[in-house]
Design an enzyme around this catalytic site. Structure first.
Site, mmCIF file in Angstrom:
data_model
loop_
_atom_site.group_PDB
_atom_site.id
_atom_site.type_symbol
_atom_site.label_atom_id
_atom_site.label_comp_id
_atom_site.label_asym_id
_atom_site.label_seq_id
_atom_site.Cartn_x
_atom_site.Cartn_y
_atom_site.Cartn_z
ATOM 1 C CD GLU A 18 -13.573 48.165 43.922
ATOM 2 O OE1 GLU A 18 -12.656 48.563 43.211
ATOM 3 O OE2 GLU A 18 -13.376 47.517 44.979
ATOM 4 C CD1 TRP A 70 3.826 41.904 47.052
ATOM 5 C CD2 TRP A 70 5.024 43.618 46.258
ATOM 6 N NE1 TRP A 70 3.313 42.244 45.827
ATOM 7 C CE2 TRP A 70 4.028 43.292 45.325
ATOM 8 C CE3 TRP A 70 5.902 44.659 45.976
ATOM 9 C CZ2 TRP A 70 3.874 43.977 44.132
ATOM 10 C CZ3 TRP A 70 5.756 45.342 44.779
ATOM 11 C CH2 TRP A 70 4.743 45.000 43.867
ATOM 12 C CE LYS A 103 -5.826 46.421 52.861
ATOM 13 N NZ LYS A 103 -7.029 46.148 52.048
ATOM 14 C CB CYS A 117 8.340 44.985 52.592
ATOM 15 S SG CYS A 117 8.940 44.387 51.022
ATOM 16 C CE LYS A 164 -11.876 44.385 45.624
ATOM 17 N NZ LYS A 164 -11.632 45.793 45.590
ATOM 18 N NE ARG A 188 3.656 47.290 55.375
ATOM 19 C CZ ARG A 188 3.323 48.563 55.289
ATOM 20 N NH1 ARG A 188 2.269 49.009 55.927
ATOM 21 N NH2 ARG A 188 4.046 49.411 54.579
ATOM 22 C CG HIS A 215 -19.082 52.917 20.825
ATOM 23 N ND1 HIS A 215 -19.542 53.575 19.698
ATOM 24 C CD2 HIS A 215 -19.938 53.240 21.825
ATOM 25 C CE1 HIS A 215 -20.606 54.289 20.012
ATOM 26 N NE2 HIS A 215 -20.881 54.093 21.291
ATOM 27 C CG ASN A 254 8.461 49.001 52.732
ATOM 28 O OD1 ASN A 254 8.380 48.618 51.569
ATOM 29 N ND2 ASN A 254 7.519 49.719 53.321
ATOM 30 N N GLY A 255 10.989 49.597 50.544
ATOM 31 C CA GLY A 255 11.248 50.726 49.649
ATOM 32 C C GLY A 255 12.175 50.297 48.536
ATOM 33 C CD GLU A 309 -7.879 43.787 43.951
ATOM 34 O OE1 GLU A 309 -9.030 44.102 44.309
ATOM 35 O OE2 GLU A 309 -6.867 44.236 44.505
#
Ligand code: AGP
Length: 603
Positions: free
Chosen positions: A476, A74, A598, A2, A480, A27, A499, A100-101, A483
């Site tokens: 990584e 968000w 983000k 947010c 990517k 955000r 395995h 925000n929170g 996402e």
């Protein structure tokens, strides 16, 4: 999570609020809104959708008033709907808040307030604060007093901005564990979730600490403690932040722009003063136990650091994902916690730093955003100087963090005389060539990778496989891919494949192999045997390779000759480009993938 912006100005603030919302959109971007104060009271305009869309259909920029707050959301509590978008208002419409929170006691407060007749219009935790304000104001006193009384009722984490028609020239804000920064100019006073909110107007910022609130007016700001009401002496500091980086500059997406910025970002990471690297290297050497931590991409960067420290400096320093590190890491005065974070605000990573500090452990951080919480929480901080990273998925910041880790480990090995005397110098020289190599890959391979993406984008399951230090790069690259494309992608050490996971390999499964340079003979041979295992099951092999002639591949992305210290960077770049081009081929929302934000500032 947010984004918050609040402005007290000399003229209409709504156009500035909208501009700032655009800059904060990374955000959170499921809905947004503004509240302004004018002669008729508080006006709220909000809706579901990206800022540009809501700004247009709800005419956000034409809301009237010289004081206002705005928010880009968000969702955490309550689904994505117009009602749940911020700002939220009290029943009497005299208070509007953005937050925000997470207010953890919101259920109790809501029940209490409802019993006393308050009508809620949303499912959010935030709305309780607006109703609380209405009540605390009715008990007498000024808005500031009501604000403090209402804050005292909150539990959890918050960054809050509030306006009230009872005090039309002032803006109130408070912080507890979620970031909030003030910016003051002769024309206006700002509060934002981070510097991007107002960096176009000023780079002088005052960072609120936990447990502080501020009252903004046109003449400036006053900061006090929420618990004791005592005035805090807060000075503005200059934030070194490249505002231009927050623009798309002709690129189709921020992700593409930020990938292409990497040669420059690497140079900046190379310019971080050696003194800073040396201080961190000494701290690592002196600590009995060292733990690297981050989460998501930065966990993989930490893992890269673990491999580097083990192979180059003979140091065992486990990487732990910060969401679990608190349960695993020994936190005592003999331990050092090195946190890695682009935003400097990620809740899980911040928690580990806080826990470490409380336990008397040493703390250090590699962070991109200046003035962020981690820069204040850690004892030793290295700012990576990558500039604003706007795309929700991290690319350029990752690469800069890896450069800093190679520099750090080269310095530790020098201090320990672990490597030959000339090796750290050699590594440094190789790193100075890295920007050039990255440019070569960008120029020669992007087109080819675009074609690969067009050929394979319909495949639903992908594997990214590497060995040794290439393992974190495989993780990584898979992250990517997930996402931005919403396809299933798994990163894995290539040796692990046999395995169990081999059962998933068939002719429909692209397996991207990170082939090391031939000079790393052992790793190279081992990786090629994993390639054979996949080919025997008819899996499609896409090789990121320095050598076209060897191996039994379906596709090759040919990388320029690189050393042991630069090769993983080129693999990472190829992984970023493959994810980007596949997402474009699928028509995904590259810069703002669904459900992501983000910086994840909630637990
Ligand atoms: C990266 O592409 C992701 N968006 C995510 O995994 C991110 O790296 C993670 O949330 C950590 O963020 P930070 O670096 O800001 O702490």
């Amino acid at each position: 999570m947010c984004g918050i912006i609040g402005i007290v100005g000399k003229q209409e603030v709504a156009p500035l609020l909208v501009k700032s919302l655009t800059r904060l959109e990374y955000r959170g971007y499921d809905s947004c809104g503004v509240a302004t104060l004018n002669s008729t009271g508080i006006e709220v305009r909000k809706d579901v959708g990206p800022v540009a869309e809501v700004a247009c259909c709800r005419e956000l920029a034409s809301a009237s008033g010289e004081v206002g707050i705005a928010h880009t959301r968000w969702a955490t509590h309550g689904g994505v709907s117009r009602e749940n978008s911020h700002p939220h208002m009290s029943c009497d419409r005299a208070f509007a808040v953005v937050h925000n929170g997470i207010i953890s006691n919101h259920h109790i407060l809501r029940a209490e307030l409802q019993r006393r007749g308050h009508i809620f219009s949303s499912q959010t935790d935030t709305e309780v604060f607006a109703h609380l304000l209405e009540e605390t104001y009715q008990t007498g006193g000024a808005v500031e007093e009501a604000f403090i009384k209402a804050l005292h009722r909150l539990e959890g984490t918050f960054a809050i901005a509030m306006i009230s028609s009872h005090e039309p020239k002032r803006l109130f804000c408070a912080r507890e564990k979620s970031p909030l920064i003030l910016g003051i100019t002769p024309e206006a006073s700002f509060v934002g979730s981070d510097v991007n909110a107002f960096s176009a107007y000023t780079r002088k910022a005052i960072v609120l600490d936990n447990g502080e609130y501020a009252v903004l007016s046109l003449t400036g700001y006053k900061v006090r403690g929420i618990a004791d009401g005592k005035l805090r002496d807060k000075r503005a500091t200059e934030i070194d932040w490249d505002v231009g980086s927050a623009e798309k500059a002709g690129y189709r997406h921020f992700m593409a722009k930020e990938i292409w910025e990497q040669p420059e970002v690497i140079k900046r990471a190379m310019e971080v003063p050696q003194q800073e690297i040396a201080s961190l290297a000494r701290l690592i050497r002196e600590s009995r136990r060292k733990i690297l931590t981050g989460v998501g991409t930065t966990y993989y960067v930490a893992l890269f650091g673990q491999y580097l420290l083990a192979t180059l400096a003979g140091e065992f320093a486990p990487a732990l994902s910060s969401d679990e590190a608190g349960k695993l890491a020994p936190m005592d005065p003999e331990s050092l916690i090195l946190a890695i974070s682009q935003s400097g605000e990620t809740f899980d990573t911040l928690q580990v730093l806080r826990q470490a500090r409380t336990a008397g452990a040493q703390t250090a951080a590699i962070v991109n955003v200046p003035g962020s919480s981690m820069t204040r929480e850690a004892r030793l901080v290295i700012l990576q100087q990558s500039g604003p990273e706007i795309c929700v998925v991290s690319t350029k910041a990752t690469m800069a963090q890896m450069v800093l880790l190679v520099r750090l480990v080269a310095e530790i090995s020098r201090l320990k005389r672990h490597a030959s005397a000339t090796q750290p110098l050699k590594i440094f020289k190789e790193l100075t060539r890295l920007s050039e190599l990255i440019t070569v890959v960008l120029r020669t391979q992007q087109e080819h990778i675009r074609h690969l993406a067009l050929r394979y984008h319909h495949q639903h399951n992908w594997f990214f496989l590497g060995r040794g230090i290439y393992t974190p790069i495989a993780f990584e690259s898979a992250l990517k891919m997930k996402e931005v494309t919403y396809l299933h992608a798994e990163g894995m050490p290539a040796g692990f494949l046999k395995h169990g996971t081999l059962s998933l390999i068939d002719e429909e499964t692209p397996c991207v192999f990170l082939i090391p340079p031939k000079e790393e003979k052992e790793l190279y041979d081992l990786t090629l045997s994993s390639v054979e295992e996949v080919r025997a099951r008819k899996g499609k092999v896409i090789a990121f390779s320095f050598d076209e002639t060897c191996g039994n591949y379906d596709e090759v992305v040919l990388l320029p000759k690189a050393s042991l210290w630069t090769a993983p960077f080129l693999h990472l770049l190829a992984g970023q480009l493959l994810a980007y081009e596949t997402a474009v081929a699928l028509g995904r929302n590259v810069d703002r993938p669904r459900s992501l934000a983000k910086s994840v500032t909630v637990s």
